[in-house]
Design a protein around this motif. Structure first.
Motif, PDB file in Angstrom:
ATOM      1  N   MET A  36     -21.612 -34.858  21.243  1.00 43.87           N
ATOM      2  CA  MET A  36     -23.002 -34.709  21.682  1.00 43.87           C
ATOM      3  C   MET A  36     -23.916 -35.674  20.925  1.00 43.87           C
ATOM      4  N   LEU A  37     -23.768 -35.727  19.594  1.00 41.82           N
ATOM      5  CA  LEU A  37     -24.641 -36.582  18.788  1.00 41.82           C
ATOM      6  C   LEU A  37     -24.261 -38.050  18.893  1.00 41.82           C
ATOM      7  N   ASN A  38     -22.951 -38.329  18.942  1.00 42.69           N
ATOM      8  CA  ASN A  38     -22.446 -39.700  19.037  1.00 42.69           C
ATOM      9  C   ASN A  38     -23.139 -40.607  18.018  1.00 42.69           C
ATOM     10  N   PRO A  39     -23.083 -40.252  16.730  1.00 39.99           N
ATOM     11  CA  PRO A  39     -23.904 -40.966  15.732  1.00 39.99           C
ATOM     12  C   PRO A  39     -23.416 -42.384  15.450  1.00 39.99           C
ATOM     13  N   GLU A  40     -24.316 -43.319  15.573  1.00 40.35           N
ATOM     14  CA  GLU A  40     -24.023 -44.725  15.296  1.00 40.35           C
ATOM     15  C   GLU A  40     -24.927 -45.257  14.194  1.00 40.35           C
TER      16      GLU A  40
END
Length: 720
Positions: A231-235
């Motif tokens: 959901m967050l798919n942090p990059e």
């Protein structure tokens, strides 16, 4: 407490059993809490690069007998410690292969002293700042929730907790994989989510990287964690700063949160619907009275709450509802560091940690998270005990951790920019601008102009030049001054300090226009004459300010709020009720409300208001002290003045105070029960540089019964 919302799930809350809190924490400055509040995170953990407490659990204590497990599901469950069990012992390594791995890792841990490593202790919320006060530096973790530890001794022994993690790893790596006939999908999902590697993924990541363990061999699926990370798919991470907002007490000191960018929003920052906001705030009771709310949020009476919200919804609250400009700074972190921070948030998001508004707030939590992935940096230890959001932004900038800065104007700033442009065009004769046209532009009800698109998902670039309110440009909050002056026939030396913030004559760069908020200030005067009936003492406490502030929202601007002011202080006043009345130290509480007007020419292309300001305020004040006639007086009147920005380094302000004071009926001779007492004041400040200034203050009391009517002072001010 943790909550998050998405486009389809607006509010999901998971709350664990409340923790006992930190009993040794003392009450923090309640004076600041009276101001307000709000938003704004974890006790300041500021560990040293290496600490000297904690040790590995002895092998003999860790290898107690345990029933061997035959499936991944049962094994995962076995890594969860049951602290209610007798003795609270750790589950032992359950196969010879597991014991062999465990022995190898223990030797490496002991050789590298990993139990005392800064990163490991920070992951466990150990507080290792030896120079701190109150509870900081205590030889245990801040967290007293047993669910945060695998070892029964984990809160007080970082080594025991590390050893428990190694046992969990050894078990998971050596148990045969489950087959579809051995367990159902539902059982696998529920049990795997409780595995140590699923509950503590940041610890797992650090330990496997440090010890060279192949994480793929841990044989654990973590569906809930995987879904959250997907959901967050942090990059990329950025810090968002929403400026101070005096019209809402809980926002008076500004607010910071983390923006979590996916690869899409990292590539195009305007696509904010592909980003999330990570916000640490107080989990307060909205039904509590304001005074109770303020005291609890300052003293740890409430827990913190970790919120994960779609970023465009959170940003809209600041830009549209509060009309606060926002600055966003990309953090200079690697993708791996970003991932590790988010994994650590997963570990801690459901913990009920006491919230302290002045020390453990939205700003301190950001520094704590960065400290977790940057063991060589001790960011929190570089700040004062009281943590202010803009101080955090300046510190990150000084540490070269801010890679980029973006200004996002509030709705009122966008409307003001349109109004400035229309007025400039009308003055040049390009258009006609009626009073109704100008009102339509500046009205929030009639003009929907905003930095956020109509669908609420993207940032609209209106081409507005950034305002002069970047918090990285601010003067330091603390200030000390020394001055020389003359009051009536008496000369004096004046010494003063101020704990925080900014008044109208201070250097304006980095603050919103006309920002005026002072807290915790004191001034002492040393007169050059001995006292007699009409002269002051050698040493006089001139003033103690608890809080003094004014919120200016000019009626001819695009600002929606009202103009008002408040002050709470002990100050010296001249009693005009008696012949040759001397000054006396009194307690004073006052409130003002009225109107203000901005005039002049604003900076071209900006959404700033005109630089000059005039105001007229109705005031009410109550004062009490032994030196006053009857011990008190109440007053009502008008305060009117103008503030003038002469240039970037020089400002001036003039004011007329016209109060009518009432002491009560009196029959004493030569004593008045009520009277007018006009006072005029003038102030000027010249900025030498960002941290130094000269200030001239002068006043004249027009009440003919006052012994010393005039007072003039020149002071050197140092900001630090």
């Amino acid at each position: 407490m943790f909550s998050y919302s998405t486009a389809t799930n607006k509010s999901h809350t998971a709350k664990k059993t409340p923790s006992k809190g930190v009993s040794l924490r003392a009450l923090l400055p309640l004076t600041i809490a009276s101001l307000l509040c709000a938003p704004a995170q974890a006790v300041l953990p500021t560990p040293l690069s290496l600490v000297t407490t904690g040790a590995l659990a002895p092998n003999s204590a860790s290898l107690d007998a345990a029933t061997p497990k035959t499936t991944v599901v049962d094994l995962a469950a076995s890594t969860v410690q049951d602290n209610s069990a007798k003795g609270g012992q750790n589950i032992a390594a359950n196969t010879p292969q597991a014991q062999q791995l465990l022995s190898k890792w223990r030797k490496q841990v002991e050789a590298d002293n990993l139990a005392e490593h800064t990163t490991w202790r920070r992951l466990l919320y150990f507080l290792d700042d030896k120079k701190s006060i109150l509870n900081k530096g205590a030889p245990k973790s801040l967290i007293d929730n047993p669910d945060f530890f695998l070892s029964a001794n984990g809160q007080s022994d970082a080594g025991a907790e590390l050893d428990a993690m190694l046992i969990a790893f050894a078990n998971q790596m050596t148990v045969p994989k489950a087959t579809s006939s051995q367990t159902t999908l539902s059982q696998t999902s529920n049990s795997s989510n409780n595995a140590a590697v699923c509950r503590f993924p940041a610890r797992t990541q650090w330990l496997t990287d440090t010890l060279g363990i192949d994480g793929a061999r841990l044989q654990a699926d973590c569906p809930e964690l995987a879904s959250w990370m997907k959901m967050l798919n942090p990059e990329q991470l950025s810090i968002m700063f929403a400026e101070e907002y005096l019209d809402n007490p809980i926002s008076a000191f500004a607010h910071t949160l983390l923006r979590i960018d996916s690869p899409i929003s990292a590539a195009n920052p305007n696509l904010i619907h592909h980003a999330y906001a990570l916000n640490d705030t107080v989990d307060g009771d909205p039904d509590d009275a304001f005074a109770i709310y303020a005291i609890k949020s300052t003293s740890g009476g409430y827990n913190n709450r970790i919120e994960i919200d779609p970023y465009h919804e959170k940003l809209a609250k600041y830009l549209k509802d509060d009309e606060r400009d926002a600055w966003t700074y990309q953090l200079d972190l690697t993708p791996a560091e970003v991932q590790q921070i988010i994994l650590h948030v997963w570990e801690t998001k459901d913990l009920d940690i006491p919230y302290y508004f002045t020390t453990d707030n939205c700003a301190s939590e950001i520094l704590r998270l960065i400290d977790v992935v940057r063991p060589q940096q001790n960011l929190l230890s570089q700040l004062p005990y009281v943590v202010i959001p803009s101080d955090v932004v300046q510190l990150l900038n000084n540490e070269d951790l801010l890679a980029d800065a973006r200004f996002t104007p509030s709705d009122s700033t966008v409307r003001q920019a349109e109004l400035n442009k229309a007025k400039a065009a009308a003055e040049l004769g390009y258009i006609s601008l009626s009073k109704n046209d100008a009102q339509a532009i500046k009205s929030a009800e009639r003009n929907a102009a905003s930095s956020i698109s109509a669908d609420g998902k993207t940032i609209v670039d209106h081409g507005i030049v950034a305002s002069n309110n970047n918090p990285t440009d601010r003067h330091p909050f603390q200030m000390a001054q020394i001055g020389i002056g003359q009051r009536g026939d008496n000369g004096y030396i004046d010494v003063g300090v101020r704990a925080g913030f900014h008044d109208m004559l201070d250097r304006t760069m980095g603050f919103s226009q006309f920002f005026n908020l002072e807290a915790l200030a004191a001034t002492v005067r040393f007169y050059d004459t001995d006292s007699n009936d009409n002269e002051p003492d050698n040493v006089v406490l001139e003033n103690i300010t608890i809080l003094r502030g004014r919120s200016f929202n000019p009626v001819n601007s695009a600002q929606r709020g009202k103009t008002w002011g408040v002050n709470v202080e002990a100050t010296r006043v001249d009693d005009g009720s008696q012949v040759e009345g001397r000054d006396h130290l009194v307690g004073s509480v006052g409130y003002e409300t009225g109107w203000s007007w901005a005039f002049g020419i604003p900076r071209s292309g900006t959404g700033e208001m005109p630089p000059q300001l005039c105001y007229a305020l109705l005031s009410g004040t109550a004062q009490g002290g032994r030196g006053l006639s009857k011990g008190f007086r109440v007053g009502a009147g008008v305060n009117a003045g103008c503030h003038y920005q002469i240039n970037n380094q020089l400002r001036a302000q003039a004011q007329l105070e016209l109060p009518y004071w009432y002491h009560g009926d009196t029959s004493a001779p030569d004593t008045k029960g009520h009277y007018w007492q006009p006072i005029t004041t003038l102030g000027m400040q010249y900025d030498i540089d960002r941290t130094q200034a000269l200030r001239l203050d002068a006043s004249y009391d027009w009440q003919d019964r006052v012994d010393a009517n005039d007072d003039i002072k020149l002071a050197y001010r140092r900001y630090f």
